[in-house]
Enzyme design. Structure first.
Site, PDB file in Angstrom:
ATOM      1  N   ASP A 171      60.078  11.440   7.256  1.00 50.83           N
ATOM      2  CA  ASP A 171      59.426  10.264   6.690  1.00 50.83           C
ATOM      3  C   ASP A 171      59.562  10.413   5.178  1.00 50.83           C
ATOM      4  OD1 ASP A 171      57.739   8.352   5.659  1.00 50.83           O
ATOM      5  OD2 ASP A 171      56.052   8.813   6.971  1.00 50.83           O
ATOM      6  N   SER A 224      69.400  -4.222  -2.956  1.00 48.06           N
ATOM      7  CA  SER A 224      69.410  -5.529  -2.292  1.00 48.06           C
ATOM      8  C   SER A 224      69.640  -6.592  -3.353  1.00 48.06           C
ATOM      9  CB  SER A 224      68.066  -5.791  -1.600  1.00 48.06           C
ATOM     10  OG  SER A 224      67.969  -7.128  -1.152  1.00 48.06           O
ATOM     11  N   TYR A 272      58.600  -6.652  -2.385  1.00 50.31           N
ATOM     12  CA  TYR A 272      59.905  -6.147  -1.953  1.00 50.31           C
ATOM     13  C   TYR A 272      60.936  -6.297  -3.067  1.00 50.31           C
ATOM     14  CZ  TYR A 272      64.188  -5.622   0.764  1.00 50.31           C
ATOM     15  OH  TYR A 272      65.419  -5.202   1.223  1.00 50.31           O
TER      16      TYR A 272
END
Length: 255
Positions: free
Chosen positions: A65, A149, A162
């Protein structure tokens, strides 16, 4: 003769249990790399490792994680113990972080930055330390690829947290590239457009999602192989002369 440009290189891929992470693992293994698939969902990792091994590749599954700062270094150490000195890190793990700013819970905001930004930073730092210590960096073979992104370059509605996290990934990429340039570590990023994954598949099945696709210049989502050539470029020999670059692969979606 099969071209294996990454023969005997060791790659560590975060978020490798589904979507792009799985695609990246198969791609790099096919190019000759020994791959460590890291993610929280180890049941999925085991199946992908078995697939890669059945195809003649070398792979290991590692539970990780990336929001757990203390776990990242030991995870990379395990990969090196089983596969050899690390030369490629693909920082792919990420979460969505969707929601309007007035209603997004603080813990959701924190999770977005813990995974998308803090995890990228810490994994890059732990990888860089080992690349330097092993001599991989000095040999010119050290590659760190961060998956950003187009949301880091364009503000998208309802995705403020985000978008901010992916903008931070781009900033981290350029900052670390500058900081580690003299260490011969190439740090670059890919900024993809929309590819259907587990994170967004529910949205694109809605009327709003279909309307969004219809608004793209080519009225489509990208195929899952859209990033293949960019990743091979940034993990391969050509990246000796690339650092701090952000390659946008979005099918014109941000136009």
């Amino acid at each position: 003769m099969i071209d294996r440009p990454l023969q005997n290189r060791t790659a560590f891929i975060t978020g490798a249990s589904s979507g792009l992470g799985v695609r990246f693992a198969h791609l790099l293994a096919g190019a000759g790399a020994k791959v460590a698939l890291a993610a929280r969902r180890t049941d999925r990792l085991d199946a992908e490792v078995a697939y890669i091994r059945a195809a003649g590749g070398e792979a290991v599954a590692i539970a990780l994680d990336v929001s757990d700062a203390e776990a990242i270094g030991p995870a990379i150490d395990r990969a090196e113990a089983e596969l050899g000195p690390l030369s490629i890190l693909v920082n792919n793990a990420g979460v969505g972080g969707d929601g309007a700013a007035l209603s997004l819970p603080v813990d959701r905001y924190d999770q977005t930055f813990d995974v998308n930004v803090r995890g990228v930073y810490l994994a890059a730092r732990e990888a860089a330390k080992r690349m330097i210590d092993s001599g991989v960096a000095e040999a010119g073979d050290a590659r760190i690829v961060n998956i950003a992104s187009i949301a880091g370059l364009n503000q998208l509605p309802g995705l403020t947290a985000y978008c901010a996290s992916k903008a931070a990934v781009i900033s981290l990429t350029q900052g670390l590239a500058r900081e580690w340039a003299k260490r011969h570590i190439a740090v670059n990023a890919i900024a993809p457009g929309y590819i259907e994954t587990e994170i967004n598949s529910d949205w694109f099945a809605t009327d709003g999602g279909r309307a969004q696709i219809a608004g793209f210049p080519r009225r489509r989502l990208m195929d899952n192989d859209a990033l293949d050539q960019a990743l091979l470029l940034l993990t391969g020999r050509a990246a000796r002369f690339m650092t701090g670059s952000v390659i946008v692969v979005d099918d014109g979606q941000s136009l």
